[in-house]
Design a protein around this motif. Sequence first.
Motif, PDB file in Angstrom:
ATOM      1  N   PHE A   1       6.782  18.804   5.862  1.00 33.17           N
ATOM      2  CA  PHE A   1       6.845  17.499   5.210  1.00 33.17           C
ATOM      3  C   PHE A   1       5.539  16.729   5.383  1.00 33.17           C
ATOM      4  O   PHE A   1       5.075  16.060   4.462  1.00 33.17           O
ATOM      5  N   LYS A   2       4.945  16.820   6.565  1.00 25.39           N
ATOM      6  CA  LYS A   2       3.676  16.110   6.823  1.00 25.39           C
ATOM      7  C   LYS A   2       2.589  16.586   5.857  1.00 25.39           C
ATOM      8  O   LYS A   2       1.777  15.792   5.393  1.00 25.39           O
ATOM      9  N   GLU A   3       2.620  17.887   5.530  1.00 27.23           N
ATOM     10  CA  GLU A   3       1.635  18.438   4.584  1.00 27.23           C
ATOM     11  C   GLU A   3       1.767  17.806   3.196  1.00 27.23           C
ATOM     12  O   GLU A   3       0.786  17.679   2.481  1.00 27.23           O
ATOM     13  N   TYR A   4       2.974  17.446   2.806  1.00 30.09           N
ATOM     14  CA  TYR A   4       3.219  16.893   1.473  1.00 30.09           C
ATOM     15  C   TYR A   4       3.225  15.366   1.448  1.00 30.09           C
ATOM     16  O   TYR A   4       3.491  14.782   0.403  1.00 30.09           O
ATOM     17  N   LEU A   5       2.949  14.741   2.569  1.00 27.53           N
ATOM     18  CA  LEU A   5       3.016  13.279   2.652  1.00 27.53           C
ATOM     19  C   LEU A   5       1.664  12.686   3.054  1.00 27.53           C
ATOM     20  O   LEU A   5       1.424  12.379   4.223  1.00 27.53           O
ATOM     21  N   PRO A   6       0.769  12.516   2.083  1.00 25.63           N
ATOM     22  CA  PRO A   6      -0.518  11.888   2.414  1.00 25.63           C
ATOM     23  C   PRO A   6      -0.308  10.447   2.856  1.00 25.63           C
ATOM     24  O   PRO A   6       0.710   9.824   2.539  1.00 25.63           O
ATOM     25  N   ASP A   7      -1.260   9.943   3.587  1.00 30.73           N
ATOM     26  CA  ASP A   7      -1.236   8.556   4.066  1.00 30.73           C
ATOM     27  C   ASP A   7      -0.056   8.272   4.987  1.00 30.73           C
ATOM     28  O   ASP A   7       0.466   7.155   5.009  1.00 30.73           O
ATOM     29  N   THR A   8       0.373   9.284   5.735  1.00 33.60           N
ATOM     30  CA  THR A   8       1.399   9.069   6.749  1.00 33.60           C
ATOM     31  C   THR A   8       0.800   9.384   8.112  1.00 33.60           C
ATOM     32  O   THR A   8      -0.074  10.242   8.234  1.00 33.60           O
ATOM     33  N   ASN A   9       1.265   8.670   9.117  1.00 32.57           N
ATOM     34  CA  ASN A   9       0.762   8.912  10.468  1.00 32.57           C
ATOM     35  C   ASN A   9       1.845   9.471  11.389  1.00 32.57           C
ATOM     36  O   ASN A   9       1.553   9.827  12.521  1.00 32.57           O
ATOM     37  N   TRP A  10       3.089   9.568  10.884  1.00 29.97           N
ATOM     38  CA  TRP A  10       4.170  10.113  11.712  1.00 29.97           C
ATOM     39  C   TRP A  10       5.280  10.604  10.798  1.00 29.97           C
ATOM     40  O   TRP A  10       5.737   9.878   9.915  1.00 29.97           O
TER      41      TRP A  10
ATOM     42  N   SER B   1       1.431   1.038  16.789  1.00 34.56           N
ATOM     43  CA  SER B   1       1.019  -0.226  16.164  1.00 34.56           C
ATOM     44  C   SER B   1       0.262  -0.019  14.857  1.00 34.56           C
ATOM     45  O   SER B   1       0.100  -0.958  14.082  1.00 34.56           O
ATOM     46  N   ALA B   2      -0.182   1.210  14.575  1.00 30.30           N
ATOM     47  CA  ALA B   2      -0.893   1.494  13.327  1.00 30.30           C
ATOM     48  C   ALA B   2       0.054   1.615  12.136  1.00 30.30           C
ATOM     49  O   ALA B   2      -0.377   1.557  10.987  1.00 30.30           O
ATOM     50  N   SER B   3       1.347   1.789  12.398  1.00 32.27           N
ATOM     51  CA  SER B   3       2.314   1.942  11.306  1.00 32.27           C
ATOM     52  C   SER B   3       2.554   0.605  10.613  1.00 32.27           C
ATOM     53  O   SER B   3       2.750  -0.418  11.263  1.00 32.27           O
ATOM     54  N   ASN B   4       2.548   0.653   9.270  1.00 33.04           N
ATOM     55  CA  ASN B   4       2.756  -0.559   8.490  1.00 33.04           C
ATOM     56  C   ASN B   4       3.948  -0.483   7.540  1.00 33.04           C
ATOM     57  O   ASN B   4       4.461  -1.508   7.121  1.00 33.04           O
ATOM     58  N   SER B   5       4.339   0.714   7.161  1.00 32.46           N
ATOM     59  CA  SER B   5       5.546   0.872   6.346  1.00 32.46           C
ATOM     60  C   SER B   5       6.322   2.070   6.878  1.00 32.46           C
ATOM     61  O   SER B   5       5.766   2.930   7.567  1.00 32.46           O
TER      62      SER B   5
ATOM     63  N   LEU C   1      15.476  11.557   9.316  1.00 31.93           N
ATOM     64  CA  LEU C   1      14.075  11.866   9.058  1.00 31.93           C
ATOM     65  C   LEU C   1      13.360  10.527   9.007  1.00 31.93           C
ATOM     66  O   LEU C   1      13.740   9.644   8.229  1.00 31.93           O
ATOM     67  N   ASP C   2      12.348  10.365   9.833  1.00 30.65           N
ATOM     68  CA  ASP C   2      11.594   9.115   9.942  1.00 30.65           C
ATOM     69  C   ASP C   2      10.160   9.383   9.502  1.00 30.65           C
ATOM     70  O   ASP C   2       9.522  10.325   9.990  1.00 30.65           O
ATOM     71  N   ILE C   3       9.653   8.572   8.566  1.00 25.85           N
ATOM     72  CA  ILE C   3       8.303   8.735   8.039  1.00 25.85           C
ATOM     73  C   ILE C   3       7.589   7.394   8.145  1.00 25.85           C
ATOM     74  O   ILE C   3       8.050   6.399   7.573  1.00 25.85           O
ATOM     75  N   ASP C   4       6.475   7.364   8.855  1.00 20.76           N
ATOM     76  CA  ASP C   4       5.685   6.145   9.013  1.00 20.76           C
ATOM     77  C   ASP C   4       4.351   6.294   8.298  1.00 20.76           C
ATOM     78  O   ASP C   4       3.777   7.391   8.251  1.00 20.76           O
ATOM     79  N   SER C   5       3.846   5.173   7.788  1.00 19.53           N
ATOM     80  CA  SER C   5       2.556   5.178   7.108  1.00 19.53           C
ATOM     81  C   SER C   5       1.691   4.026   7.602  1.00 19.53           C
ATOM     82  O   SER C   5       2.204   2.961   7.940  1.00 19.53           O
TER      83      SER C   5
END
Length: 153
Positions: free
Chosen positions: A31-40, A100-104, A120-124
């Motif tokens: 999933f991380k590979e398909y989710l640009p602009d995510t940090n977690w 603290s870098a997560s905004n959405s 499933l938790d996705i942070d950007s």
Amino acid sequence: MKKNIIIAQAKSLINDENNLYANLANLSALFKEYLPDTNWVGFYLVDFESKNLVLGPFQGKVACVRIPFNKGVCGKCYTDKKTIYVENVHEFPGHIACDSASNSELVIPILDKDKVVALLDIDSVKFNRFSEEEINSWTNIVEEIFKDFKIKK
């Protein structure tokens, strides 16, 4: 988004493997590979005894290990049993800032017979990272992948 490709790849990864942690580790990496602009990107598993969401496999910086059922975005997703998207986590009452870098944040429940068993938790780092189309697509991806794969707890 290549929804059908993601689903096919995910199913091929978990098809012949029964180990929950191995499967969730591979899925978080995929999933991380398909989710640009995510940090977690990762999973929280439901611990019914302690009434907490417990950290599972993930891709990203260190994370909160336990989240009470009624706290933060993940807790709201667990309680409401539906996908939760927060465009700006700093405006979400009770947000838990593991990074603290997560905004959405986008959190999708994994259900077994109407009971939440994982998330499933996705942070950007970007505000307003996900469009409505992406939210619906990722919710459908999770539903399709986990409809046959049961998380045994």
